[in-house]
Design an enzyme around this catalytic site. Structure first.
Site, mmCIF file in Angstrom:
data_model
loop_
_atom_site.group_PDB
_atom_site.id
_atom_site.type_symbol
_atom_site.label_atom_id
_atom_site.label_comp_id
_atom_site.label_asym_id
_atom_site.label_seq_id
_atom_site.Cartn_x
_atom_site.Cartn_y
_atom_site.Cartn_z
ATOM 1 N N CYS A 136 0.837 -1.198 0.000
ATOM 2 C CA CYS A 136 0.000 0.000 0.000
ATOM 3 C C CYS A 136 0.878 1.257 0.000
ATOM 4 C CB CYS A 136 -0.972 -0.053 1.185
ATOM 5 S SG CYS A 136 -2.331 1.121 1.052
ATOM 6 N N HIS A 184 -3.488 -5.689 1.170
ATOM 7 C CA HIS A 184 -2.750 -5.904 2.413
ATOM 8 C C HIS A 184 -2.676 -7.375 2.805
ATOM 9 C CE1 HIS A 184 -2.405 -1.663 3.959
ATOM 10 N NE2 HIS A 184 -3.315 -1.495 3.014
ATOM 11 N N GLU A 201 -0.823 -8.636 5.004
ATOM 12 C CA GLU A 201 -0.597 -8.772 6.458
ATOM 13 C C GLU A 201 -1.910 -8.777 7.231
ATOM 14 O OE1 GLU A 201 -0.558 -6.063 4.847
ATOM 15 O OE2 GLU A 201 -0.655 -4.244 6.069
#
Lengths: 761, 265
Positions: free
Chosen positions: B116, B225, B227
């Site tokens: 990002c 994302h 994560e």
């Protein structure tokens, strides 16, 4: 850091005030009433200086002083029992309440309003609403971990509504997303009563260890007082007094300059830098700067501490060097904090500021004089007892009486013809502005950041993990129903609490504590004041009955444009605790063959309902409330979660069973076969009532086959009515209400999700 | 803001090793996660590395030392508020100089992942081509996004199958990937389009591109994302790999296991 070149004005010093008693001051323009100004003169024994007048005017505003609401709000303290205080570490009166959730962890949470700024300047008003509540949470020593936003707008198709929806949603997202705080829930309601006065409430939650609790007080003479964060500018001057504490009136000039402008990046840096200050234990007391800016921070810190403070105002770092002392004292520039630091910690404090590149200036020190003295380049411009500014403002026993029109409204129950086409009725309900999907709004908010979100919209409550090792976590839900409160403010407040409490329990959490944001019209209207008094009485009573204390919150009055007040709208937030968030219950079903049960009984209660609202009717009495039943239902739902007896649960409230079943099916896109006959027979109602009544203390749950016996035994043991109304069906992607209609999920979804994009997309 | 703050190391500074998984064969690999002022998903990236079995430390943007990390993640957020242009100021941080030179060294170069805002920083630092502009619908968008792994040969994707689909969260305001056609053709031709949006382009990105790599495949940037899809119970509700429990999607974990396994050899 040194002060900028001293600016010269015609400074109205204390000596000057003593010498010129007849000098006219603009107290009325600053929002003070005649009697209030006289009282300031009595307290000081002279006329106030311009700077003192500025301080008193903002601190004695309705917004800061709670002068109209105080006499009623006392009930929140008076009706708290010792048992309710068991988990309370910090109660009402500080920046936010703090609740013990076990294992040495604590949670602080609070909801506040930013209604008026958001109407005048939607983006900045909503953004700084988030910023303000987050700073309250930081001030307690906590790391903010989540936000929520209960919102109320005018009619969805009114020409002005799109301006507000776009601005307010973008403002909340623009600010909250940049802070790295997951937005985990809230409400979006449309009703024409909010046309000239939308409600933008913001809730924040923070997490801390018990030993990290910080309070807003300035103790220890000789300790240094420091202002840090953003510079002070000309924005938000008089925000608390002339904007938040008066009704809107189209004949007056725009109040846009009274709205603050936010910088979320500065706030994000401020969060990290404050957490590092706390970790290094270099601040003794801390206070955020919100409403009333430096006036509030200095007077509250001083009066909560040893009572004295000396400040040199020219040390304040400015964005605009032309600001006068009074403007500096009143400015509501965002992203600022004030702290008290021992001389020994000054170097460590400065190192942390430098690391985060945060500006700071030492303003003065704590004294033992009992006086708040503010100087301008060495000349005394404020010399007051800080308690008279912060805590001993005027208190009004405003007259109030029950509105005469209420009998007529309460006698006018909902009596329209009941539709025979229930399929069309369900589709209409689920596409309606208040019941439609809010994805268009919530998809503009980050719900993932921090990696601890266990449930978020559209589940009944937002759930975040606190401790990654154990799974300890919290659930939060906010609710309000302005229509119920309009019909009966005492019951409306109790119903709002009951719904938030039920939502938290539905997610599987044990409800623990309450915050509230009481949004009302003008307190100078005795009928509004009666609604307010009844609301507080109802909420305090219900908190006592449910055993959950109010830990803090906010009162927002003057929510009206012209003579028309909003519906009384008490937004109630309930916080619950999970020993392990892994056991939280989502608000939908997904496993084929699981049994669908309805807990609770259904009566013919359509007054004030969403269905009546769709037919343009508002009259009668809101649904009956039985808090003992709510307690039992909550205990059942929490137990079911703990013992793995249910895989999905949804509380029933606005829109009744029709909304509950639809939302459960939509949650994971899985259908069910539902039968209403047995329910109708047991409760003596027709199918329409079964689907659309808003009877309380009800929930729908999905029970695995293997758990049905245990589940039924538990409900029977607690003597709580339950009835099996259907079965989850993954094959047939439809909500099939047998004998009445078959509604394909895709069609339901299209209706449900199309409404907001159609108006605002 | 004082410039000094960017250079002075600091109280607290970079933290010690955030966590080790003692029994993981991958824990000898240490990944550094950079924190800029305004970084938001830095702690989440550390958690993801840990859950993948590796070790992770925080790196501070103002430092001049990569502290011997084996790989670097530049996390999501709004560094410096993104007021000028996303990533435009961060690329000048002292640590970015270290990262840029270490990442450009050919076959043994430092693996770097930009997520990002980190992707935006990598394009500003010219470690990756193209740029990100405001989403075509002008709104911030947060949703669970399906992607196709178009190149499973990079440092950060080798644990996936070629053309495997994954579901991970997407959340951004300036996520529309743009580049001139020649650059886009080059990226396509060299297999450097690493991730592509499927089931709908969420932001108007050219050719549905969600993530790209440099020529050597050690530097990868993507807008969604990973994560936030590494831990059952806290991820998306769905997975491209089949049925999962509530918020049970962990399709992003492969990004982190990929680099750890590569580095272990």
């Amino acid at each position: 850091m040194t002060a900028e070149t001293t600016r010269t004005f015609n400074i109205d010093t204390v000596a000057n005030a003593e010498a010129t008693p007849g000098h006219a001051l603009p107290w009325a323009e600053l929002g003070l009433k005649d009697n209030e100004y006289q009282r300031v003169e009595e307290i000081l024994g002279r006329r106030p200086t311009g700077a003192e007048l500025a301080m008193y005017s903002v601190m004695w505003s309705e917004h800061c002083s709670y002068k109209s609401s105080k006499v009623h709000l006392r009930q929140f303290g008076e009706k708290v029992t010792d048992a309710m205080k068991e988990h309370l570490l910090v109660g009402i009166g500080e920046n936010a309440g703090v609740v013990d959730i076990g294992d040495g962890w604590a949670v602080t949470f609070k909801v506040e309003s930013h209604n008026h700024p958001s109407f005048v300047e939607p983006y900045q008003g909503a953004a700084t609403g988030v910023g303000g509540i987050v700073r309250d949470i930081i001030s307690m020593g906590a790391r903010p971990v989540a936000v929520m936003d209960p919102l109320r707008f005018g009619a969805i198709d009114h020409p002005d509504t799109a301006r507000l929806v776009h601005g307010i949603v973008a403002g909340i997202g623009g600010y909250g997303n940049s802070l790295g705080l997951p937005n985990i829930g809230g409400e979006v309601v449309f009703d024409s009563v909010y046309q000239g006065n939308p409600l933008v409430n913001a809730l924040a939650v923070g997490v801390l260890r018990h030993e990290d609790i910080r309070l807003a007080n300035a103790s220890g003479a000789g300790n240094r007082v420091v202002l840090f964060g953003a510079r002070t500018g000309g924005d938000g001057i008089g925000g608390a007094s002339v904007l938040a504490s008066e009704s809107f009136d189209s004949s007056k000039p725009s109040k846009r300059p009274a709205v603050q402008v936010g910088d979320p990046f500065a706030e994000k840096v401020l969060i990290e830098c404050c957490l590092e200050l706390f970790k290094a234990s270099v601040v003794e007391g801390i206070q955020d700067l919100g409403a009333a800016g430096i006036s509030c921070a200095t007077s509250e810190l001083a009066s909560n501490g040893d009572g004295g403070m000396h400040v040199e105002l020219t040390n304040v770092l400015l964005r605009d060097p032309s600001l006068t002392p009074g403007e500096i004292l009143m400015s509501e520039s965002q992203e600022r904090m004030m702290a008290v630091v021992t001389p020994g910690n000054v170097a460590d404090f400065e190192a942390i500021m430098d690391k985060w590149a945060v500006e700071y200036s030492w303003l003065g020190e704590v004294t033992d004089t009992g006086r708040l003295v503010i100087e301008w380049d060495g000349e005394k411009i404020v010399d007051v007892d800080p308690r008279t500014v912060a805590h001993e403002g005027p208190v009004y026993e405003r007259p109030y009486h029950r509105p005469e029109w209420l009998d007529r409204v309460q006698a006018d129950g909902f009596a329209a013809d009941r539709p025979t086409d229930l399929r069309a009725a369900v589709l209409e309900l689920m596409a309606s502005p208040n019941m439609c999907s809010k994805d268009w709004v919530t998809d503009q908010y980050d719900r993932y950041v921090q990696g601890n979100t266990a449930l978020a919209m559209p589940d009944d409550a937002g759930v975040v993990r606190v401790d990654e090792e154990t799974g300890l976590g919290v659930a939060i839900s906010t609710d309000a129903n302005g229509r119920y409160s309009y019909l009966n403010p005492y019951e409306g407040a109790r119903l709002a609490l009951a719904e938030a409490y039920r939502n938290v329990a539905t997610s599987g959490a044990e409800p623990l504590a309450v915050t509230d944001c009481l949004n009302f019209g003008s307190p100078e209207d005795p009928e509004v004041m009666w609604q307010f008094a009844e609301t507080v009485r109802g909420l305090a009573d219900a908190c006592q009955e449910l055993g959950v204390p109010v830990t803090g919150g906010n009162v927002s009055l003057y929510n009206q444009t012209g003579g028309i007040a909003i519906h009384p709208t008490p937004v109630v937030g309930v916080l619950g605790v999970f020993d392990d968030v892994a056991r939280r219950t989502p608000s939908g079903w997904r496993e084929d063959g699981q049994a669908v049960y309805l807990l609770g009984t259904t009566a013919d209660e359509l007054d004030g309902s969403e269905w009546a609202n769709l037919r343009g009717h508002l009259g009668g009495q809101p649904p009956a409330l039985d808090l003992a039943a709510e307690k039992t239902l909550a205990a059942i739902l929490v137990n079911c979660s703990r013992d793995g007896m249910i895989d999905g649960a949804h509380d029933l409230s606005e829109g009744g069973l029709a909304a509950g079943l639809s939302e459960m099916a939509l949650r994971f896109g899985v259908g069910a076969r539902i039968g209403l006959d047995e329910l109708c027979e047991r409760d003596g109602i027709d199918a329409f009532t079964a689907l659309f009544s808003e009877s309380q203390a009800r929930a729908v749950v999905a029970v695995p086959r293997s758990e049905e016996v245990r589940f039924n035994d538990m409900c029977t043991a607690r003597n709580f009515p339950t009835i099996r109304i259907g079965v989850v069906d993954t094959e047939n992607r439809a909500l099939d209400v047998q004998g009445y209609f078959n509604l394909p999920i895709d069609q339901l979804r299209e209706a449900h999700e199309g409404t907001l994009p159609k108006h605002f997309g | 803001m004082t410039a000094a703050g960017l250079e002075t190391p600091l109280i607290g500074g970079p933290q010690p090793v955030a966590s080790n998984n003692d029994d993981s064969p991958l824990n000898g690999v240490t990944v550094g996660v950079v924190t800029f002022p305004g970084s938001l998903d830095d702690r989440d990236a550390v958690r993801a590395v840990r859950l993948a079995g590796g070790s992770a430390i925080h790196l501070w943007h103002g430092d001049h030392d990569l502290r011997n990390v084996d790989a670097v993640i530049i996390p999501g957020g709004f560094s410096y508020g993104d007021y000028l242009r996303a990533g435009a100021i961060s690329r000048f941080a002292p640590l970015m100089e270290q990262i840029t030179s270490a990442a450009s060294g050919g076959a043994d170069a430092l693996p770097v992942l930009g997520i990002c805002n980190g992707f935006q920083v990598l394009t500003e630092a010219h470690l990756l081509p193209g740029s990100m502009i405001k989403n075509n619908h002008l709104h911030f968008i947060c949703r669970d996004q399906r992607l196709r792994v178009e190149n499973a040969g990079t440092f950060w994707t080798s644990d996936y199958g070629q053309d495997e689909e994954i579901v991970i969260p997407l959340k951004n305001q300036d996520g529309q990937f743009v580049a001139d056609n020649r650059t886009l053709d080059e990226l396509e031709g060299e297999g450097r389009v690493v991730f592509r949006y499927v089931d709908g382009n969420p932001n108007g990105s050219r050719r549905d591109i969600a993530g790209i790599s440099n020529a050597a495949g050690n530097v990868v940037g993507l807008m969604p994302h990973p994560e936030h899809a590494v831990e059952a119970g806290f991820g998306p509700d769905s997975s491209a790999r089949g049925e999962v429990g509530v918020r049970g999607g962990t399709d992003g974990l492969g990004i982190f296991t990929s680099v750890l396994k590569k580095l272990v050899g």
